[in-house]
Design a protein around this motif. Sequence first.
Motif, mmCIF file in Angstrom:
data_model
loop_
_atom_site.group_PDB
_atom_site.id
_atom_site.type_symbol
_atom_site.label_atom_id
_atom_site.label_comp_id
_atom_site.label_asym_id
_atom_site.label_seq_id
_atom_site.Cartn_x
_atom_site.Cartn_y
_atom_site.Cartn_z
ATOM 1 N N LEU A 120 -5.826 4.929 0.656
ATOM 2 C CA LEU A 120 -4.525 5.329 1.188
ATOM 3 C C LEU A 120 -3.523 5.600 0.066
ATOM 4 C CD1 LEU A 120 -4.155 2.864 4.213
ATOM 5 C CD2 LEU A 120 -5.058 5.194 4.188
ATOM 6 N N GLU A 121 -3.528 4.749 -0.939
ATOM 7 C CA GLU A 121 -2.606 4.949 -2.061
ATOM 8 C C GLU A 121 -2.933 6.233 -2.814
ATOM 9 O OE1 GLU A 121 -2.779 1.382 -4.364
ATOM 10 O OE2 GLU A 121 -1.528 0.241 -2.964
ATOM 11 N N LEU A 122 -4.224 6.497 -3.013
ATOM 12 C CA LEU A 122 -4.626 7.728 -3.694
ATOM 13 C C LEU A 122 -4.164 8.952 -2.917
ATOM 14 C CD1 LEU A 122 -6.196 9.145 -5.964
ATOM 15 C CD2 LEU A 122 -8.259 8.948 -4.548
ATOM 16 N N PHE A 123 -4.332 8.924 -1.597
ATOM 17 C CA PHE A 123 -3.891 10.026 -0.749
ATOM 18 C C PHE A 123 -2.384 10.245 -0.896
ATOM 19 C CE2 PHE A 123 -1.981 11.657 3.082
ATOM 20 C CZ PHE A 123 -2.847 12.640 3.538
ATOM 21 N N LEU A 124 -1.614 9.188 -0.771
ATOM 22 C CA LEU A 124 -0.151 9.315 -0.809
ATOM 23 C C LEU A 124 0.344 9.786 -2.171
ATOM 24 C CD1 LEU A 124 0.722 6.075 1.208
ATOM 25 C CD2 LEU A 124 0.897 8.445 2.010
ATOM 26 N N GLU A 125 -0.307 9.319 -3.226
ATOM 27 C CA GLU A 125 0.062 9.771 -4.571
ATOM 28 C C GLU A 125 -0.335 11.229 -4.788
ATOM 29 O OE1 GLU A 125 -1.949 6.993 -7.034
ATOM 30 O OE2 GLU A 125 -0.521 5.353 -6.667
ATOM 31 N N ARG A 126 -1.531 11.579 -4.320
ATOM 32 C CA ARG A 126 -2.057 12.924 -4.544
ATOM 33 C C ARG A 126 -1.194 13.990 -3.893
ATOM 34 N NH1 ARG A 126 -7.653 15.342 -2.264
ATOM 35 N NH2 ARG A 126 -7.908 17.033 -3.744
ATOM 36 N N TYR A 127 -0.711 13.687 -2.691
ATOM 37 C CA TYR A 127 0.095 14.667 -1.970
ATOM 38 C C TYR A 127 1.592 14.399 -2.100
ATOM 39 C CZ TYR A 127 -4.445 15.890 -0.075
ATOM 40 O OH TYR A 127 -5.767 16.262 0.057
ATOM 41 N N GLN A 128 1.933 13.559 -3.056
ATOM 42 C CA GLN A 128 3.312 13.342 -3.486
ATOM 43 C C GLN A 128 4.229 12.853 -2.360
ATOM 44 O OE1 GLN A 128 4.292 17.122 -5.346
ATOM 45 N NE2 GLN A 128 3.300 16.518 -7.247
ATOM 46 N N TYR A 129 3.735 11.842 -1.657
ATOM 47 C CA TYR A 129 4.596 11.170 -0.682
ATOM 48 C C TYR A 129 5.541 10.228 -1.432
ATOM 49 C CZ TYR A 129 1.929 12.904 3.310
ATOM 50 O OH TYR A 129 1.356 13.716 4.262
ATOM 51 N N PRO A 130 6.639 9.846 -0.807
ATOM 52 C CA PRO A 130 7.605 8.965 -1.490
ATOM 53 C C PRO A 130 6.992 7.633 -1.903
ATOM 54 C CG PRO A 130 8.553 9.892 0.528
ATOM 55 C CD PRO A 130 7.098 10.241 0.536
ATOM 56 N N THR A 131 7.514 7.072 -2.971
ATOM 57 C CA THR A 131 7.049 5.768 -3.453
ATOM 58 C C THR A 131 7.162 4.712 -2.365
ATOM 59 O OG1 THR A 131 7.745 6.325 -5.700
ATOM 60 C CG2 THR A 131 7.384 3.994 -5.216
ATOM 61 N N LEU A 132 8.179 4.836 -1.518
ATOM 62 C CA LEU A 132 8.380 3.874 -0.434
ATOM 63 C C LEU A 132 7.181 3.849 0.508
ATOM 64 C CD1 LEU A 132 10.411 1.877 0.767
ATOM 65 C CD2 LEU A 132 11.312 3.749 2.171
ATOM 66 N N ALA A 133 6.550 4.990 0.715
ATOM 67 C CA ALA A 133 5.370 5.058 1.583
ATOM 68 C C ALA A 133 4.211 4.271 0.968
ATOM 69 C CB ALA A 133 4.966 6.510 1.805
ATOM 70 N N ILE A 134 4.029 4.425 -0.333
ATOM 71 C CA ILE A 134 2.964 3.698 -1.033
ATOM 72 C C ILE A 134 3.228 2.198 -0.989
ATOM 73 C CG2 ILE A 134 1.799 3.398 -3.254
ATOM 74 C CD1 ILE A 134 2.557 6.316 -3.871
ATOM 75 N N GLU A 135 4.483 1.820 -1.176
ATOM 76 C CA GLU A 135 4.838 0.402 -1.145
ATOM 77 C C GLU A 135 4.628 -0.196 0.241
ATOM 78 O OE1 GLU A 135 8.843 0.492 -2.517
ATOM 79 O OE2 GLU A 135 8.298 0.582 -4.642
ATOM 80 N N SER A 136 4.789 0.623 1.279
ATOM 81 C CA SER A 136 4.611 0.118 2.642
ATOM 82 C C SER A 136 3.155 -0.269 2.897
ATOM 83 C CB SER A 136 5.066 1.169 3.663
ATOM 84 O OG SER A 136 4.158 2.271 3.725
ATOM 85 N N PHE A 150 0.276 3.570 7.173
ATOM 86 C CA PHE A 150 -0.076 4.892 6.664
ATOM 87 C C PHE A 150 0.259 5.989 7.674
ATOM 88 C CE2 PHE A 150 -3.321 8.280 6.604
ATOM 89 C CZ PHE A 150 -3.049 8.840 5.359
ATOM 90 N N PHE A 151 -0.161 5.802 8.915
ATOM 91 C CA PHE A 151 0.098 6.824 9.932
ATOM 92 C C PHE A 151 1.606 6.982 10.186
ATOM 93 C CE2 PHE A 151 -4.401 5.902 11.331
ATOM 94 C CZ PHE A 151 -4.883 7.134 10.910
ATOM 95 N N LYS A 152 2.332 5.911 10.047
ATOM 96 C CA LYS A 152 3.797 6.007 10.172
ATOM 97 C C LYS A 152 4.376 6.826 9.021
ATOM 98 C CE LYS A 152 8.011 3.219 10.541
ATOM 99 N NZ LYS A 152 8.574 1.831 10.588
ATOM 100 N N ALA A 153 3.832 6.609 7.818
ATOM 101 C CA ALA A 153 4.343 7.304 6.627
ATOM 102 C C ALA A 153 4.072 8.800 6.666
ATOM 103 C CB ALA A 153 3.734 6.695 5.364
ATOM 104 N N ILE A 154 2.968 9.210 7.321
ATOM 105 C CA ILE A 154 2.612 10.638 7.338
ATOM 106 C C ILE A 154 2.882 11.271 8.707
ATOM 107 C CG2 ILE A 154 0.824 10.262 5.596
ATOM 108 C CD1 ILE A 154 -1.220 10.746 7.950
ATOM 109 N N ALA A 155 3.705 10.631 9.520
ATOM 110 C CA ALA A 155 3.978 11.113 10.876
ATOM 111 C C ALA A 155 4.309 12.605 10.881
ATOM 112 C CB ALA A 155 5.127 10.315 11.487
ATOM 113 N N GLY A 156 3.608 13.350 11.729
ATOM 114 C CA GLY A 156 3.831 14.789 11.841
ATOM 115 C C GLY A 156 2.976 15.631 10.924
#
Length: 204
Positions: A120-136, A150-156
Amino acid sequence: NIMQQKIPYGLSNFKSVISEGYTYVDKTAFISKLEAEGKHNILLRPRRFGKSLFLSMLEYYYDVAYAADFEALFSQLAIGKNPTPLKNSYQVLFMEFSGIETSSHENIYRAFNTKIRLALELFLERYQYPTLAIESIAACASPHEKMEAFFKAIAGQKILLLIDEYDHFANSILADDLKLFQSIVGKGGFVRSFYETIKTATQR
């Protein structure tokens, strides 16, 4: 001459197989068939049957991050001549559950949880999601809670989830300890809760 062919035994990275000149049996025609079958597919084949390589091929085909590589990787293959509209249109979450040590419930849980966190962390970093999403993700204790965050962080966001060796460690446990298997895969088990969270997310 088969002696002059480079056989990709043990290789499961599609890009390496294609770009390094290994012999590749073209299975890309199955992509359109898989799409026609629906959104949720399970591939059941014996060991050493090319499942991991096939999943890697799907990752390179569907991942938006590999759009620039499409011509180099697929132009000589069946799908390159007749691509589907979904090519390179997803962010891809890839998980694999090989190598999980199965001697105890604690060890299984820790390894399973770690594999999920890293994916999950690799995915969020790779697609440049906010740091807050990774911390969640890091703030959540259990595998299913990490998936919920994770699903909350990528909603939509439309994603493709690929899971390799999804039953590898479970099969090992089943062969040795039925009660342990039931405790992790049965009702209330952490593996079942993990997959139930994914199922719920697909229904949104």
